[in-house]
Design a protein around this motif. Structure first.
Motif, PDB file in Angstrom:
ATOM      1  N   GLY A  46       0.820  -1.212   0.000  1.00 23.60           N
ATOM      2  CA  GLY A  46       0.000   0.000   0.000  1.00 23.60           C
ATOM      3  C   GLY A  46       0.849   1.255   0.000  1.00 23.60           C
ATOM      4  O   GLY A  46       0.550   2.227  -0.709  1.00 23.60           O
ATOM      5  N   THR A  47       1.919   1.261   0.785  1.00 21.47           N
ATOM      6  CA  THR A  47       2.845   2.400   0.779  1.00 21.47           C
ATOM      7  C   THR A  47       3.498   2.546  -0.592  1.00 21.47           C
ATOM      8  O   THR A  47       3.610   3.665  -1.128  1.00 21.47           O
ATOM      9  N   PHE A  48       3.931   1.430  -1.151  1.00 24.91           N
ATOM     10  CA  PHE A  48       4.537   1.425  -2.489  1.00 24.91           C
ATOM     11  C   PHE A  48       3.562   2.036  -3.503  1.00 24.91           C
ATOM     12  O   PHE A  48       3.933   2.898  -4.316  1.00 24.91           O
ATOM     13  N   MET A 101      -4.538  -0.250   9.377  1.00 28.20           N
ATOM     14  CA  MET A 101      -4.203   0.544   8.200  1.00 28.20           C
ATOM     15  C   MET A 101      -4.655   1.987   8.341  1.00 28.20           C
ATOM     16  O   MET A 101      -3.941   2.916   7.944  1.00 28.20           O
ATOM     17  N   ARG A 102      -5.841   2.192   8.925  1.00 26.42           N
ATOM     18  CA  ARG A 102      -6.337   3.558   9.105  1.00 26.42           C
ATOM     19  C   ARG A 102      -5.425   4.376  10.010  1.00 26.42           C
ATOM     20  O   ARG A 102      -5.324   5.597   9.873  1.00 26.42           O
ATOM     21  N   ILE A 103      -4.773   3.711  10.936  1.00 23.77           N
ATOM     22  CA  ILE A 103      -3.854   4.403  11.853  1.00 23.77           C
ATOM     23  C   ILE A 103      -2.456   4.529  11.232  1.00 23.77           C
ATOM     24  O   ILE A 103      -1.844   5.601  11.262  1.00 23.77           O
ATOM     25  N   ALA A 104      -1.939   3.443  10.679  1.00 24.25           N
ATOM     26  CA  ALA A 104      -0.531   3.395  10.271  1.00 24.25           C
ATOM     27  C   ALA A 104      -0.226   4.268   9.055  1.00 24.25           C
ATOM     28  O   ALA A 104       0.811   4.960   9.039  1.00 24.25           O
ATOM     29  N   PHE A 105      -1.065   4.245   8.018  1.00 30.87           N
ATOM     30  CA  PHE A 105      -0.750   5.022   6.813  1.00 30.87           C
ATOM     31  C   PHE A 105      -0.651   6.520   7.107  1.00 30.87           C
ATOM     32  O   PHE A 105       0.360   7.157   6.761  1.00 30.87           O
ATOM     33  N   ASN A 127     -11.976   5.568   2.919  1.00 27.86           N
ATOM     34  CA  ASN A 127     -12.080   5.247   1.489  1.00 27.86           C
ATOM     35  C   ASN A 127     -10.765   4.708   0.953  1.00 27.86           C
ATOM     36  O   ASN A 127     -10.739   3.738   0.180  1.00 27.86           O
ATOM     37  N   ALA A 128      -9.669   5.360   1.339  1.00 24.66           N
ATOM     38  CA  ALA A 128      -8.357   4.981   0.825  1.00 24.66           C
ATOM     39  C   ALA A 128      -8.005   3.550   1.214  1.00 24.66           C
ATOM     40  O   ALA A 128      -7.484   2.780   0.391  1.00 24.66           O
ATOM     41  N   VAL A 129      -8.285   3.174   2.451  1.00 21.87           N
ATOM     42  CA  VAL A 129      -7.997   1.810   2.902  1.00 21.87           C
ATOM     43  C   VAL A 129      -8.799   0.802   2.087  1.00 21.87           C
ATOM     44  O   VAL A 129      -8.259  -0.201   1.614  1.00 21.87           O
ATOM     45  N   GLU A 130     -10.092   1.060   1.899  1.00 29.08           N
ATOM     46  CA  GLU A 130     -10.925   0.127   1.121  1.00 29.08           C
ATOM     47  C   GLU A 130     -10.452   0.056  -0.327  1.00 29.08           C
ATOM     48  O   GLU A 130     -10.422  -1.021  -0.939  1.00 29.08           O
TER      49      GLU A 130
END
Length: 399
Positions: free
Chosen positions: A249-251, A358-362, A272-275
């Protein structure tokens, strides 16, 4: 329409880029979304690429998840051992009522409230790893420094597994998930994890704590063998899937700077971004598989009793009939309805935990390092093509 062996294709491999599934899948989805598939052992079955067909099969009790009925679409050293029923506790390879018995106990542990309560601890774990990254300085491998340790530590704390033992279970997990491992390596990994959980369960029985494994022991319904196999499933699934989503996801965001900029400009887009990342990246790239218990017609194709169906989640998640302009990463897209967590009875138990992580880490990663960038050309990033869960092997970054 029925199949003939001469029509059957082999499972498509070979990606045009790191984020896109094999091109053959899109052609199949358009031409024949339920298509004859030739398995490595010579048997024929089906490959399903259409979103509506995948949902129909995953929610149909006439299709079984029992391990002894399944087949694998790519060469795998455990193929012969799959001919036997799943060991007690390996509930993802079972049907009701066995599956129901295990699932009921675990659902009581994976509550939305419990996942919500974990948020401050997940943020603390993420902050600690960002601090360590900042102290170490660039360049570094984001997988080893960030993507892998955060979900590993979270699932360890949730289960009650000592994080100090992470190297042991991460090595074993890598062997289990590699298509290049030998049968001996896989058996050794399974044996090692079984012995690990046997020791841990004995300790938990003597000195229970406020963790998921202790809670299952306290219920008193599962044997030690069942507890060990449930623990194995949760430990592997709980860190490998989210770790690969954080890495790839980071990539993907670094390679789509317009999407990263949109997310930075409007942090409320994170859900939205996570989904959308879950939909777009398709880390579950081989399977799941199901076996027909009776003759079933799906979108005009007759799947006969005993035939095995392999589902392509990446193809279903890129179906233009469900997601307009599906090959474009768009963090503003309402991407609900993707099948990355499955559908039906076997939908992923830990999906809310993965979303929370993911919602926290990104956002925390990109807030701390606004200049984050690849430290190597994108084409040099090594991908996990030979693993059952797709992602990046390493992600060299600098800032």
């Amino acid at each position: 329409m029925t199949q003939t062996p001469s029509e059957a294709i082999t499972f498509p491999t070979g990606r045009p880029g790191p984020f896109d599934p094999p091109e053959r899948l899109a052609a199949l989805r358009a031409e024949r979304p339920v298509a004859p598939l030739l398995y490595p052992d010579g048997r024929t079955g089906w490959l399903v690429t259409g979103h509506s067909a995948v949902r129909a099969i995953l929610s149909d009790p006439r299709f079984s998840s029992r391990r002894e009925l399944l087949n694998v679409p790519v060469p795998h050293p455990l193929l012969q051992e799959m001919r036997h029923p799943a060991e007690p506790g390996l509930f993802i390879r079972m049907d009701p009522p066995d599956h129901t018995r295990y699932r009921r106990q675990l659902t009581a542990q994976f509550t939305v409230r419990r996942m919500k309560a974990l948020e401050p601890r997940i943020a603390e774990i993420t902050r600690e790893h960002l601090d360590a990254m900042e102290k170490a300085g660039p360049p570094l491998d984001l997988v080893r420094a960030f993507a892998l340790p955060i979900p590993s530590l979270v699932i360890c704390e949730l289960l009650g597994v000592p994080y100090a033992d992470r190297d042991e279970f991460q090595r074993a997990t890598a062997a289990l998930l590699s298509l290049e491992s030998s049968l001996e390596e896989i058996r050794a990994a399974i044996g090692g994890i079984a012995a690990f959980f046997a020791r841990l369960i004995a300790l938990k029985r003597a000195d229970p704590a406020d963790d998921l494994l202790s809670g299952l022991i306290e219920n008193g319904e599962l044997t030690d063998e069942e507890l060990g196999n449930v623990g194995l499933l949760l430990l592997v699934a709980g860190h490998e899937t989210t770790a690969n989503m954080l890495g790839i996801g980071t990539f993907a965001l670094l390679e789509h700077p317009d999407q990263l900029a949109a997310l930075r400009a409007d942090p409320s887009l994170i859900d939205n971004a996570v989904e959308e990342l879950l939909r777009h990246l398709g880390i579950i790239h081989i399977g799941p598989m199901r076996a027909a218990l009776e003759d079933v017609e799906v979108e005009g194709e007759l799947i006969r009793a005993g035939e095995v169906v392999t589902i392509s989640v990446p193809a279903a998640n890129r179906d233009p009939a469900r997601f307009p302009d599906p090959d474009r990463l768009d963090v503003t897209r309402p991407a609900s309805g993707h099948l990355t967590f499955g559908h039906g009875l076997h939908q992923c138990l830990g999906q809310q935990l993965a979303r929370v992580e993911m919602r926290i880490a990104f956002p925390m990663l990109f807030d701390r390092f606004p200049g984050l960038r690849l430290a190597v050309p994108a084409e040099e990033v090594a991908m996990r093509d030979t693993m059952t869960i797709y992602g990046v092997r390493a992600l060299p970054v600098e800032w």
